[in-house]
Design a protein around this motif. Structure first.
Motif, PDB file in Angstrom:
ATOM      1  N   LYS A  90       0.848  -1.194   0.000  1.00 31.29           N
ATOM      2  CA  LYS A  90       0.000   0.000   0.000  1.00 31.29           C
ATOM      3  C   LYS A  90       0.879   1.237   0.000  1.00 31.29           C
ATOM      4  CE  LYS A  90      -3.899  -2.282   0.378  1.00 31.29           C
ATOM      5  NZ  LYS A  90      -4.930  -2.499   1.371  1.00 31.29           N
ATOM      6  N   TYR A  91       0.563   2.206  -0.830  1.00 29.80           N
ATOM      7  CA  TYR A  91       1.258   3.492  -0.771  1.00 29.80           C
ATOM      8  C   TYR A  91       0.928   4.135   0.568  1.00 29.80           C
ATOM      9  CZ  TYR A  91       2.865   2.928  -5.426  1.00 29.80           C
ATOM     10  OH  TYR A  91       3.539   2.444  -6.516  1.00 29.80           O
ATOM     11  N   VAL A  92       1.949   4.743   1.191  1.00 30.43           N
ATOM     12  CA  VAL A  92       1.748   5.245   2.554  1.00 30.43           C
ATOM     13  C   VAL A  92       2.437   6.598   2.732  1.00 30.43           C
ATOM     14  CG1 VAL A  92       3.623   3.698   3.332  1.00 30.43           C
ATOM     15  CG2 VAL A  92       2.135   4.758   5.022  1.00 30.43           C
ATOM     16  N   LEU A  93       1.692   7.524   3.301  1.00 32.62           N
ATOM     17  CA  LEU A  93       2.250   8.819   3.715  1.00 32.62           C
ATOM     18  C   LEU A  93       2.322   8.765   5.230  1.00 32.62           C
ATOM     19  CD1 LEU A  93       3.067  11.802   3.269  1.00 32.62           C
ATOM     20  CD2 LEU A  93       0.639  12.386   3.273  1.00 32.62           C
ATOM     21  N   CYS A  94       3.553   8.691   5.772  1.00 35.11           N
ATOM     22  CA  CYS A  94       3.723   8.547   7.226  1.00 35.11           C
ATOM     23  C   CYS A  94       4.205   9.865   7.815  1.00 35.11           C
ATOM     24  CB  CYS A  94       4.726   7.436   7.535  1.00 35.11           C
ATOM     25  SG  CYS A  94       4.978   7.206   9.307  1.00 35.11           S
ATOM     26  N   GLU A  95       3.497  10.360   8.805  1.00 32.38           N
ATOM     27  CA  GLU A  95       3.912  11.590   9.487  1.00 32.38           C
ATOM     28  C   GLU A  95       5.286  11.404  10.133  1.00 32.38           C
ATOM     29  OE1 GLU A  95       3.191  14.622   9.609  1.00 32.38           O
ATOM     30  OE2 GLU A  95       1.434  14.493   8.331  1.00 32.38           O
ATOM     31  N   LYS A  96       5.975  12.518  10.341  1.00 29.51           N
ATOM     32  CA  LYS A  96       7.265  12.465  11.025  1.00 29.51           C
ATOM     33  C   LYS A  96       7.037  12.347  12.517  1.00 29.51           C
ATOM     34  CE  LYS A  96       7.304  15.594  13.148  1.00 29.51           C
ATOM     35  NZ  LYS A  96       6.366  16.068  14.206  1.00 29.51           N
ATOM     36  N   GLN A 121       6.202   7.692   1.553  1.00 28.14           N
ATOM     37  CA  GLN A 121       6.551   9.127   1.586  1.00 28.14           C
ATOM     38  C   GLN A 121       6.483   9.561   3.040  1.00 28.14           C
ATOM     39  OE1 GLN A 121       4.482  11.785  -1.164  1.00 28.14           O
ATOM     40  NE2 GLN A 121       4.693  13.510   0.234  1.00 28.14           N
ATOM     41  N   VAL A 122       7.484  10.314   3.495  1.00 26.27           N
ATOM     42  CA  VAL A 122       7.497  10.786   4.885  1.00 26.27           C
ATOM     43  C   VAL A 122       6.966  12.220   4.931  1.00 26.27           C
ATOM     44  CG1 VAL A 122       8.924  11.157   6.934  1.00 26.27           C
ATOM     45  CG2 VAL A 122       9.381   9.220   5.430  1.00 26.27           C
ATOM     46  N   GLY A 123       6.199  12.536   5.978  1.00 24.85           N
ATOM     47  CA  GLY A 123       5.446  13.796   6.037  1.00 24.85           C
ATOM     48  C   GLY A 123       6.254  15.047   6.354  1.00 24.85           C
ATOM     49  N   PHE A 124       7.341  15.237   5.647  1.00 24.64           N
ATOM     50  CA  PHE A 124       8.075  16.503   5.793  1.00 24.64           C
ATOM     51  C   PHE A 124       7.439  17.539   4.877  1.00 24.64           C
ATOM     52  CE2 PHE A 124      11.663  13.594   7.101  1.00 24.64           C
ATOM     53  CZ  PHE A 124      11.642  13.988   8.429  1.00 24.64           C
ATOM     54  N   MET A 125       6.377  18.191   5.391  1.00 25.52           N
ATOM     55  CA  MET A 125       5.553  19.049   4.527  1.00 25.52           C
ATOM     56  C   MET A 125       6.222  20.360   4.173  1.00 25.52           C
ATOM     57  SD  MET A 125       5.298  19.919   7.693  1.00 25.52           S
ATOM     58  CE  MET A 125       4.978  21.283   8.788  1.00 25.52           C
ATOM     59  N   SER A 173      10.183  17.965  16.951  1.00 27.47           N
ATOM     60  CA  SER A 173      10.162  19.350  16.478  1.00 27.47           C
ATOM     61  C   SER A 173      11.411  19.657  15.645  1.00 27.47           C
ATOM     62  CB  SER A 173      10.070  20.319  17.663  1.00 27.47           C
ATOM     63  OG  SER A 173       8.973  19.976  18.491  1.00 27.47           O
ATOM     64  N   LEU A 174      12.583  19.450  16.234  1.00 31.79           N
ATOM     65  CA  LEU A 174      13.837  19.747  15.511  1.00 31.79           C
ATOM     66  C   LEU A 174      13.946  18.931  14.225  1.00 31.79           C
ATOM     67  CD1 LEU A 174      16.619  21.232  15.507  1.00 31.79           C
ATOM     68  CD2 LEU A 174      17.548  19.216  16.670  1.00 31.79           C
ATOM     69  N   VAL A 175      13.297  17.757  14.208  1.00 30.71           N
ATOM     70  CA  VAL A 175      13.383  16.891  13.020  1.00 30.71           C
ATOM     71  C   VAL A 175      12.981  17.633  11.745  1.00 30.71           C
ATOM     72  CG1 VAL A 175      11.049  15.903  13.266  1.00 30.71           C
ATOM     73  CG2 VAL A 175      12.856  14.551  12.183  1.00 30.71           C
ATOM     74  N   HIS A 176      12.072  18.616  11.850  1.00 29.83           N
ATOM     75  CA  HIS A 176      11.713  19.403  10.657  1.00 29.83           C
ATOM     76  C   HIS A 176      12.919  20.207  10.155  1.00 29.83           C
ATOM     77  CE1 HIS A 176       7.382  18.815  10.364  1.00 29.83           C
ATOM     78  NE2 HIS A 176       7.235  19.036  11.651  1.00 29.83           N
ATOM     79  N   GLU A 177      13.690  20.781  11.088  1.00 30.56           N
ATOM     80  CA  GLU A 177      14.859  21.570  10.684  1.00 30.56           C
ATOM     81  C   GLU A 177      15.939  20.661  10.099  1.00 30.56           C
ATOM     82  OE1 GLU A 177      13.938  24.510  10.746  1.00 30.56           O
ATOM     83  OE2 GLU A 177      12.368  24.271  12.240  1.00 30.56           O
ATOM     84  N   VAL A 178      16.001  19.434  10.616  1.00 33.64           N
ATOM     85  CA  VAL A 178      16.938  18.445  10.077  1.00 33.64           C
ATOM     86  C   VAL A 178      16.595  18.192   8.607  1.00 33.64           C
ATOM     87  CG1 VAL A 178      17.603  16.005  10.187  1.00 33.64           C
ATOM     88  CG2 VAL A 178      17.431  17.353  12.300  1.00 33.64           C
ATOM     89  N   ASP A 179      15.310  17.989   8.340  1.00 34.74           N
ATOM     90  CA  ASP A 179      14.931  17.736   6.943  1.00 34.74           C
ATOM     91  C   ASP A 179      15.135  18.965   6.069  1.00 34.74           C
ATOM     92  OD1 ASP A 179      13.804  15.889   4.910  1.00 34.74           O
ATOM     93  OD2 ASP A 179      12.361  17.524   4.730  1.00 34.74           O
ATOM     94  N   VAL A 180      14.818  20.146   6.607  1.00 35.17           N
ATOM     95  CA  VAL A 180      15.020  21.388   5.846  1.00 35.17           C
ATOM     96  C   VAL A 180      16.499  21.541   5.474  1.00 35.17           C
ATOM     97  CG1 VAL A 180      15.160  23.902   6.197  1.00 35.17           C
ATOM     98  CG2 VAL A 180      12.999  22.706   6.589  1.00 35.17           C
TER      99      VAL A 180
END
Ligand code: ISE
Length: 341
Positions: A90-96, A121-125, A173-180
């Motif tokens: 199944k295609y999956v969009l998983c939140e971080k 796909q990981v939810g780095f929006m 929280s910081l994980v978003h900055e890691v992805d950015v």
């Protein structure tokens, strides 16, 4: 044909995605939801037509009437749920965050490689936010020369959840900055330092809030991030990029003197400070979910991949170690070619 979507976990984010899939997306239908809180699930399902409540998330994933799954449950249950999606193709969009630690995220990268086709796909929006996306295009164009630095600001009004302790500020929280940082530089992070200034009196006892983190990029560039989860004002996320011949800022308030004060609804600047991420990133989430729907219908994954989810978790795992000492910790990343990602 329309993509039939099931959502697991209907807290703040999952409920927001439910309305998005049901009302604001093309070529998709919300068909099922699962949540440990049965009443919450039933109340949400009642707001839409034809949405079933399935009590067991594994049953939702296996259901032949569900084509694709959004996982918005807590990070601690992501590994089993994503694995089930891979098993059932199944295609999956998983939140971080993808999972709680580096080893479990790597297991998912490997499971997907064994399955033979990308599904996750990981939810780095943030990557879909129009300003961040534009920043990426300008930096990649080379017009400003090489990227040297990023300075990130990431503030939440408050985090009512008592589980939201120092480690969670890094992991959630910081994980978003890691992805950015990985996204904008197009490089891996090689080391992370997490510093704990004197905490705000609004943090729970023993919680390091705010935190200041420093990432070193593979090419030698650096990234500083302030994450402040109990700032009392509202939701503020900004990124300033410094390149050899210019700078860019995403998330800047529009005009005039910017001043915030606790006590008013969400602070003020002659306009409004966003109350939370659902409004600040509404457009990013809409674009993210529509892109995921479109790609899933074409049997593709186009957004942040399982590798991006794993790499971000690996950096946060090192970040949680650094939190204890304030010393830099080297990021331990698997060899990408060996895991087939
Ligand atoms: C939350 O889970 C998010 O993803 C938000 O973007 C972030 O600002 C917040 O701190 C997290 O708890």
């Amino acid at each position: 044909s329309v993509l039939r979507v099931g959502i697991i976990g209907v807290g703040m984010m999952g409920a927001d995605h439910a309305a998005r899939v049901a009302h604001r997306s093309a070529n998709a239908a919300l068909v099922a939801i699962a949540d440990p809180d049965q009443d919450r699930a039933a109340r949400l399902a009642a707001r839409f037509d034809g949405v079933r409540v399935i009590s067991d998330p594994m049953e939702l994933i296996a259901d032949p009437q569900v084509d694709a799954v959004i996982i918005a449950s807590p990070g601690s249950v992501h590994e089993d749920q994503v694995l089930a999606c891979i098993v059932h193709r199944k295609y999956v969009l998983c939140e971080k965050p993808l999972t709680m630690d580096s080893a479990s995220s790597l297991r998912l990268v490997e499971a997907e490689a064994v399955a033979g086709a990308p599904l996750l796909q990981v939810g780095f929006m943030r990557r879909f936010d129009p300003e961040y996306a534009q920043m990426k295009r300008v930096l990649d164009s080379g017009r400003l020369g090489r990227t040297l630095l990023l300075h990130n600001t990431h503030r939440n009004k408050s985090v009512p959840n008592p589980d939201f302790r120092s480690e969670m500020i890094v992991r959630d929280s910081l994980v978003h900055e890691v992805d950015v940082a990985r996204f904008l530089f197009g490089q891996e992070i090689t080391s992370i330092t997490v510093l704990s200034p004197a905490p705000t009196s609004h943090a729970l006892p023993g919680v390091a809030d705010p935190q200041v983190s420093i990432f070193t990029m593979a090419g030698g560039g650096m990234v500083t991030s302030e994450v402040f989860c109990n700032c009392q004002v509202g939701y503020e996320v900004r990124c300033e990029a410094v390149a050899e011949r210019g700078t860019l800022i995403a998330g800047r308030p529009q005009t005039g003197l910017y001043s915030t004060v606790a006590g008013a609804e969400h602070g003020s600047w002659g306009g409004e400070v966003h109350p939370d991420f659902t409004t600040r990133f509404a457009r990013a989430y809409d674009l993210e979910v529509q892109s995921w729907i479109d790609a899933s219908r074409r049997r593709q994954v186009v957004g942040p991949t399982s590798w991006d989810g794993y790499a971000a978790t690996a950096v946060c795992t090192a970040g949680m170690q650094s939190l204890a000492t304030g010393e830099p910790v080297t990021v331990d990343l698997a060899d990408r070619t060996l895991v087939g990602a």
